[in-house]
Design an enzyme around this catalytic site. Structure first.
Site, PDB file in Angstrom:
ATOM      1  CD  GLU A 366      -3.268   1.150  10.661  1.00 37.95           C
ATOM      2  OE1 GLU A 366      -2.866   1.317  11.835  1.00 37.95           O
ATOM      3  OE2 GLU A 366      -4.009   1.937  10.072  1.00 37.95           O
ATOM      4  CB  THR A 368       5.512  -5.540  10.799  1.00 35.49           C
ATOM      5  OG1 THR A 368       6.276  -5.553  12.004  1.00 35.49           O
ATOM      6  CG2 THR A 368       5.982  -4.407   9.883  1.00 35.49           C
TER       7      THR A 368
HETATM    8  P1  TGC Z   1       6.725   4.312  23.155  1.00 31.85           P
HETATM    9  O1  TGC Z   1       7.843   4.975  23.877  1.00 31.85           O
HETATM   10  O2  TGC Z   1       6.322   2.919  23.545  1.00 31.85           O
HETATM   11  O3  TGC Z   1       5.436   5.231  23.245  1.00 31.85           O
HETATM   12  C1  TGC Z   1       5.456   6.634  22.998  1.00 31.85           C
HETATM   13  C2  TGC Z   1       4.208   7.217  23.635  1.00 31.85           C
HETATM   14  O4  TGC Z   1       3.052   6.680  22.994  1.00 31.85           O
HETATM   15  C3  TGC Z   1       2.249   5.929  23.934  1.00 31.85           C
HETATM   16  N1  TGC Z   1       1.758   4.742  23.201  1.00 31.85           N
HETATM   17  C4  TGC Z   1       0.507   4.649  22.789  1.00 31.85           C
HETATM   18  N2  TGC Z   1      -0.548   5.469  22.934  1.00 31.85           N
HETATM   19  C5  TGC Z   1      -1.705   5.101  22.374  1.00 31.85           C
HETATM   20  N3  TGC Z   1      -1.838   3.950  21.692  1.00 31.85           N
HETATM   21  C6  TGC Z   1      -0.813   3.106  21.502  1.00 31.85           C
HETATM   22  N4  TGC Z   1      -0.972   1.989  20.795  1.00 31.85           N
HETATM   23  C7  TGC Z   1       0.437   3.436  22.062  1.00 31.85           C
HETATM   24  N5  TGC Z   1       1.663   2.856  22.076  1.00 31.85           N
HETATM   25  C8  TGC Z   1       2.462   3.661  22.793  1.00 31.85           C
HETATM   26  C9  TGC Z   1       3.189   5.586  25.068  1.00 31.85           C
HETATM   27  O5  TGC Z   1       2.471   5.377  26.258  1.00 31.85           O
HETATM   28  C10 TGC Z   1       4.048   6.827  25.103  1.00 31.85           C
HETATM   29  O6  TGC Z   1       3.280   7.859  25.718  1.00 31.85           O
HETATM   30  P2  TGC Z   1       3.982   8.976  26.654  1.00 31.85           P
HETATM   31  O7  TGC Z   1       2.848   9.769  27.213  1.00 31.85           O
HETATM   32  O8  TGC Z   1       4.748   8.210  27.695  1.00 31.85           O
HETATM   33  O9  TGC Z   1       4.873   9.757  25.746  1.00 31.85           O
HETATM   34  O10 TGC Z   1       7.035   4.374  21.621  1.00 31.85           O
HETATM   35  P3  TGC Z   1       8.140   3.643  20.776  1.00 31.85           P
HETATM   36  O11 TGC Z   1       8.815   4.686  19.950  1.00 31.85           O
HETATM   37  O12 TGC Z   1       8.980   2.758  21.650  1.00 31.85           O
HETATM   38  O13 TGC Z   1       7.266   2.764  19.753  1.00 31.85           O
HETATM   39  C11 TGC Z   1       6.423   1.782  20.118  1.00 31.85           C
HETATM   40  C12 TGC Z   1       5.922   1.009  18.874  1.00 31.85           C
HETATM   41  C13 TGC Z   1       7.040   0.289  18.151  1.00 31.85           C
HETATM   42  C14 TGC Z   1       4.926  -0.011  19.384  1.00 31.85           C
HETATM   43  C15 TGC Z   1       5.228   1.975  17.890  1.00 31.85           C
HETATM   44  O14 TGC Z   1       6.129   2.866  17.379  1.00 31.85           O
HETATM   45  C16 TGC Z   1       4.521   1.281  16.769  1.00 31.85           C
HETATM   46  O15 TGC Z   1       3.369   0.893  16.912  1.00 31.85           O
HETATM   47  N6  TGC Z   1       5.170   1.108  15.558  1.00 31.85           N
HETATM   48  C17 TGC Z   1       4.484   0.628  14.368  1.00 31.85           C
HETATM   49  C18 TGC Z   1       4.221   1.803  13.431  1.00 31.85           C
HETATM   50  C19 TGC Z   1       2.918   1.667  12.700  1.00 31.85           C
HETATM   51  O16 TGC Z   1       2.053   0.897  13.037  1.00 31.85           O
HETATM   52  N7  TGC Z   1       2.743   2.516  11.702  1.00 31.85           N
HETATM   53  C20 TGC Z   1       1.492   2.549  10.992  1.00 31.85           C
HETATM   54  C21 TGC Z   1       1.428   3.715  10.048  1.00 31.85           C
HETATM   55  S1  TGC Z   1      -0.191   4.079   9.480  1.00 31.85           S
HETATM   56  C22 TGC Z   1      -0.562   2.820   8.431  1.00 31.85           C
HETATM   57  O17 TGC Z   1       0.117   1.855   8.259  1.00 31.85           O
HETATM   58  C23 TGC Z   1      -1.848   2.961   7.725  1.00 31.85           C
HETATM   59  S2  TGC Z   1      -2.280   1.669   6.697  1.00 31.85           S
HETATM   60  C24 TGC Z   1      -3.802   2.243   6.329  1.00 31.85           C
HETATM   61  C25 TGC Z   1      -4.682   1.430   5.530  1.00 31.85           C
HETATM   62  O18 TGC Z   1      -4.600   1.475   4.284  1.00 31.85           O
HETATM   63  O19 TGC Z   1      -5.607   0.775   6.129  1.00 31.85           O
HETATM   64  P1  FAD Z   2      10.447  -1.636   8.456  1.00 30.30           P
HETATM   65  O1  FAD Z   2      10.055  -0.921   9.694  1.00 30.30           O
HETATM   66  O2  FAD Z   2      11.707  -1.236   7.775  1.00 30.30           O
HETATM   67  O3  FAD Z   2      10.494  -3.200   8.789  1.00 30.30           O
HETATM   68  C1  FAD Z   2      11.147  -4.145   7.929  1.00 30.30           C
HETATM   69  C2  FAD Z   2      11.136  -5.491   8.645  1.00 30.30           C
HETATM   70  O4  FAD Z   2      11.875  -5.382   9.870  1.00 30.30           O
HETATM   71  C3  FAD Z   2       9.735  -5.959   9.034  1.00 30.30           C
HETATM   72  O5  FAD Z   2       9.637  -7.354   8.911  1.00 30.30           O
HETATM   73  C4  FAD Z   2       9.638  -5.574  10.510  1.00 30.30           C
HETATM   74  O6  FAD Z   2       8.720  -6.376  11.252  1.00 30.30           O
HETATM   75  C5  FAD Z   2      11.071  -5.829  10.952  1.00 30.30           C
HETATM   76  N1  FAD Z   2      11.385  -5.078  12.176  1.00 30.30           N
HETATM   77  C6  FAD Z   2      11.475  -3.725  12.341  1.00 30.30           C
HETATM   78  N2  FAD Z   2      11.734  -3.421  13.612  1.00 30.30           N
HETATM   79  C7  FAD Z   2      11.779  -4.582  14.288  1.00 30.30           C
HETATM   80  C8  FAD Z   2      12.000  -4.942  15.659  1.00 30.30           C
HETATM   81  N3  FAD Z   2      12.200  -4.020  16.601  1.00 30.30           N
HETATM   82  N4  FAD Z   2      12.014  -6.259  15.977  1.00 30.30           N
HETATM   83  C9  FAD Z   2      11.776  -7.222  15.040  1.00 30.30           C
HETATM   84  N5  FAD Z   2      11.569  -6.949  13.731  1.00 30.30           N
HETATM   85  C10 FAD Z   2      11.568  -5.656  13.371  1.00 30.30           C
HETATM   86  N6  FAD Z   2       1.844   4.454   6.575  1.00 30.30           N
HETATM   87  C11 FAD Z   2       1.225   5.616   6.910  1.00 30.30           C
HETATM   88  O7  FAD Z   2       1.721   6.403   7.713  1.00 30.30           O
HETATM   89  N7  FAD Z   2       0.004   5.927   6.367  1.00 30.30           N
HETATM   90  C12 FAD Z   2      -0.620   5.130   5.473  1.00 30.30           C
HETATM   91  O8  FAD Z   2      -1.729   5.443   5.012  1.00 30.30           O
HETATM   92  C13 FAD Z   2       0.025   3.915   5.092  1.00 30.30           C
HETATM   93  N8  FAD Z   2      -0.541   3.107   4.149  1.00 30.30           N
HETATM   94  C14 FAD Z   2       0.145   2.014   3.692  1.00 30.30           C
HETATM   95  C15 FAD Z   2      -0.356   1.288   2.605  1.00 30.30           C
HETATM   96  C16 FAD Z   2       0.355   0.218   2.111  1.00 30.30           C
HETATM   97  C17 FAD Z   2      -0.158  -0.527   0.909  1.00 30.30           C
HETATM   98  C18 FAD Z   2       1.575  -0.186   2.725  1.00 30.30           C
HETATM   99  C19 FAD Z   2       2.331  -1.371   2.210  1.00 30.30           C
HETATM  100  C20 FAD Z   2       2.084   0.533   3.786  1.00 30.30           C
HETATM  101  C21 FAD Z   2       1.393   1.646   4.277  1.00 30.30           C
HETATM  102  N9  FAD Z   2       1.903   2.445   5.314  1.00 30.30           N
HETATM  103  C22 FAD Z   2       1.280   3.603   5.676  1.00 30.30           C
HETATM  104  C23 FAD Z   2       3.241   2.167   5.849  1.00 30.30           C
HETATM  105  C24 FAD Z   2       3.280   1.039   6.876  1.00 30.30           C
HETATM  106  O9  FAD Z   2       2.705   1.424   8.079  1.00 30.30           O
HETATM  107  C25 FAD Z   2       4.742   0.627   7.060  1.00 30.30           C
HETATM  108  O10 FAD Z   2       5.135  -0.011   5.869  1.00 30.30           O
HETATM  109  C26 FAD Z   2       4.943  -0.273   8.258  1.00 30.30           C
HETATM  110  O11 FAD Z   2       4.761   0.439   9.462  1.00 30.30           O
HETATM  111  C27 FAD Z   2       6.337  -0.934   8.266  1.00 30.30           C
HETATM  112  O12 FAD Z   2       7.335  -0.032   8.024  1.00 30.30           O
HETATM  113  P2  FAD Z   2       8.463  -0.326   6.882  1.00 30.30           P
HETATM  114  O13 FAD Z   2       7.764  -0.703   5.640  1.00 30.30           O
HETATM  115  O14 FAD Z   2       9.355   0.854   6.866  1.00 30.30           O
HETATM  116  O15 FAD Z   2       9.227  -1.604   7.409  1.00 30.30           O
END
Ligand code: TGC
Ligand code: FAD
Length: 387
Positions: A366, A368
């Site tokens: 969600e 890092t």
């Molecule tokens: P960026 O160019 O900043 O934004 C693209 C478009 O998105 C809008 N936006 C948001 N909208 C709603 N909520 C937010 N938090 C938003 N952040 C950005 C932004 O305004 C823009 O909109 P538009 O209309 O201009 O197109 O995007 P970027 O590619 O530069 O990325 C920004 C960044 C790094 C913050 C984003 O990619 C990010 O948050 N990365 C982290 C990825 C992540 O959190 N993945 C999670 C996967 S799901 C998961 O881990 C589930 S775990 C589940 C569990 O077991 O509990």
């Molecule tokens: P990377 O993005 O490769 O990052 C590796 C390291 O580089 C990290 O320390 C990171 O902080 C650092 N890094 C990357 N970019 C930058 C930057 N710009 N500046 C500084 N440091 C940086 N995803 C889903 O979509 N759905 C799910 O349900 C889901 N469930 C999960 C459950 C578990 C148990 C785990 C472990 C992960 C899950 N994820 C899920 C994935 C999770 O969201 C990703 O692992 C997370 O977003 C980080 O991506 P990555 O593992 O590829 O790490």
């Protein structure tokens, strides 16, 4: 019976209904979950029999309106439920937050009337399970680079690509999959059994063992047009879902920290070394005081964030600050609690090590810790470090 940790009388800020719900979740975790967690952690399985009970109590999709089968409660209550579930195990909270925030939320916010009717009541009751696919093998922190794509056909879409680390992936009936199209990123409801869709459970995890994590693969998987979320385009679709789930995580990890503190405090009062309880040593007291201080600060942060969210005033960077702070501190608390337990701390007869291992995932998923630093950094400086 877990009594909670409430050093600053935060319960006084809650309504009677909110306190009652907190107590209900607490009892549920004590009675239904604590007796089985050790077994599921050892076997790396999720207690499937608990899912309909979570649904019946309204813990899945807490904010989803009654017309769609949810209890229609506030964001603050959602936070309380996540906190109390994660007191049991992060895997239990993860199950509920994926189902509620990452599956029901996008269907509620961006789905067609038919999609809402078809999925929301069954997801709320736990009859159906959902997962959320954003992360890919080569795109985690930067989902904007995703390779998974959907090509338009006459009556639907052909999906190709892979999603990695997907919670609930191999047990899900429906997967909310984000894919690149000619019109930008789109969300698709991919159903179990659709030809070309496979889900494989990931083994070998040290963390979140009592949670299903899977890799999903799509090879010319046909998805009918009626399974596309019609009301959202672009990366803001999945990112908006993350705001909901990250809010629940900020609350949830405080539950894990409370469990570790409670266990370490009680252990320190009973463990005798040098002819006195280890609680009497200044170094142990400092550890316990750090724990209760950080728990209290995180609880106050969450309380205000919850009220702000209910008033529509919480921005995504407010959520990032709480997720970043609370996860980081919960992990420190779990590690510190483990040291108070000495060698017993590495045994699964106790909770601290299990929570510490789980929280290593929460620090990464969600967004890092580093990504949340950059989100808040961008907000306060006006300079994006991503671009
Ligand atoms: P960026 O160019 O900043 O934004 C693209 C478009 O998105 C809008 N936006 C948001 N909208 C709603 N909520 C937010 N938090 C938003 N952040 C950005 C932004 O305004 C823009 O909109 P538009 O209309 O201009 O197109 O995007 P970027 O590619 O530069 O990325 C920004 C960044 C790094 C913050 C984003 O990619 C990010 O948050 N990365 C982290 C990825 C992540 O959190 N993945 C999670 C996967 S799901 C998961 O881990 C589930 S775990 C589940 C569990 O077991 O509990
Ligand atoms: P990377 O993005 O490769 O990052 C590796 C390291 O580089 C990290 O320390 C990171 O902080 C650092 N890094 C990357 N970019 C930058 C930057 N710009 N500046 C500084 N440091 C940086 N995803 C889903 O979509 N759905 C799910 O349900 C889901 N469930 C999960 C459950 C578990 C148990 C785990 C472990 C992960 C899950 N994820 C899920 C994935 C999770 O969201 C990703 O692992 C997370 O977003 C980080 O991506 P990555 O593992 O590829 O790490």
């Amino acid at each position: 019976m877990f009594l909670g940790v409430d050093y600053y009388r935060i319960a006084d800020l809650l309504s009677e209904d909110e306190r009652m719900i907190q107590q209900t979740v607490r009892e549920f975790v004590d009675e239904q979950f604590m007796p089985v967690i050790q077994k599921h952690h050892r076997e790396s399985t999720f207690p499937m029999e608990i899912i309909p009970k979570l649904g019946a109590l309204g813990f899945l999709g807490v904010t989803v309106p009654e017309e769609f089968g949810g209890p229609g409660l506030s964001n603050l209550v959602y936070g309380i439920v996540m906190q109390e579930l994660e007191r049991g195990d992060t895997g239990l909270r993860s199950f509920a937050s994926v189902q509620g925030s990452l599956v029901m939320f996008p269907i509620k916010a961006y789905g067609s009337p038919e999609q809402k009717k078809q999925w929301l009541p069954k997801l709320a009751s736990g009859e159906k399970i959902g997962c959320f696919g954003l992360t890919e093998p080569d795109f985690g922190s930067n989902p904007g680079g995703m390779l998974t794509n959907a090509k338009k056909t006459t009556d639907g879409w052909l999906l190709n690509g892979a999603k990695m680390w997907i919670t609930n992936g191999s047990i899900a009936d429906v997967a909310v999959i984000w894919a690149r199209t000619d019109e930008g990123v789109n969300g698709f409801l991919v159903e179990k059994g659709m030809p070309g869709f496979t889900a494989s459970k990931l083994d070998g995890k040290f963390s979140l063992r009592a949670s299903d994590t899977a890799e999903l693969s799509f090879q010319d998987c046909f998805v009918p047009e009626e399974n596309r979320l019609p009301n959202i385009r672009g990366l803001k679709g999945p990112l908006s879902c993350l705001n909901e789930a990250r809010f629940g995580i900020a609350w949830g990890v405080v539950g894990a920290a409370m469990a570790c503190y409670d266990e370490a405090l009680s252990y320190s009062k009973n463990r005798i070394q040098f002819n006195r309880p280890i609680a009497g040593f200044q170094l142990t007291q400092e550890k316990l005081v750090e724990m209760v201080t950080e728990i209290t600060k995180a609880q106050l942060l969450n309380y205000q964030l919850g009220r702000m969210k209910d008033e529509g005033k919480a921005k995504h960077y407010h959520v990032s600050l709480a997720k970043r702070n609370n996860v980081n501190n919960a992990l420190k608390i779990a590690r510190s609690a483990r040291t108070i337990l000495g060698a017993n701390g590495i045994s699964d007869e106790y909770q601290a090590m299990r929570h510490a291992m789980n929280l290593e995932s929460v620090l990464t998923y969600e967004g890092t810790h580093e990504i949340h630093t950059l989100i808040v950094g961008e907000n306060i400086t006006g300079e994006s470090a991503f671009k």
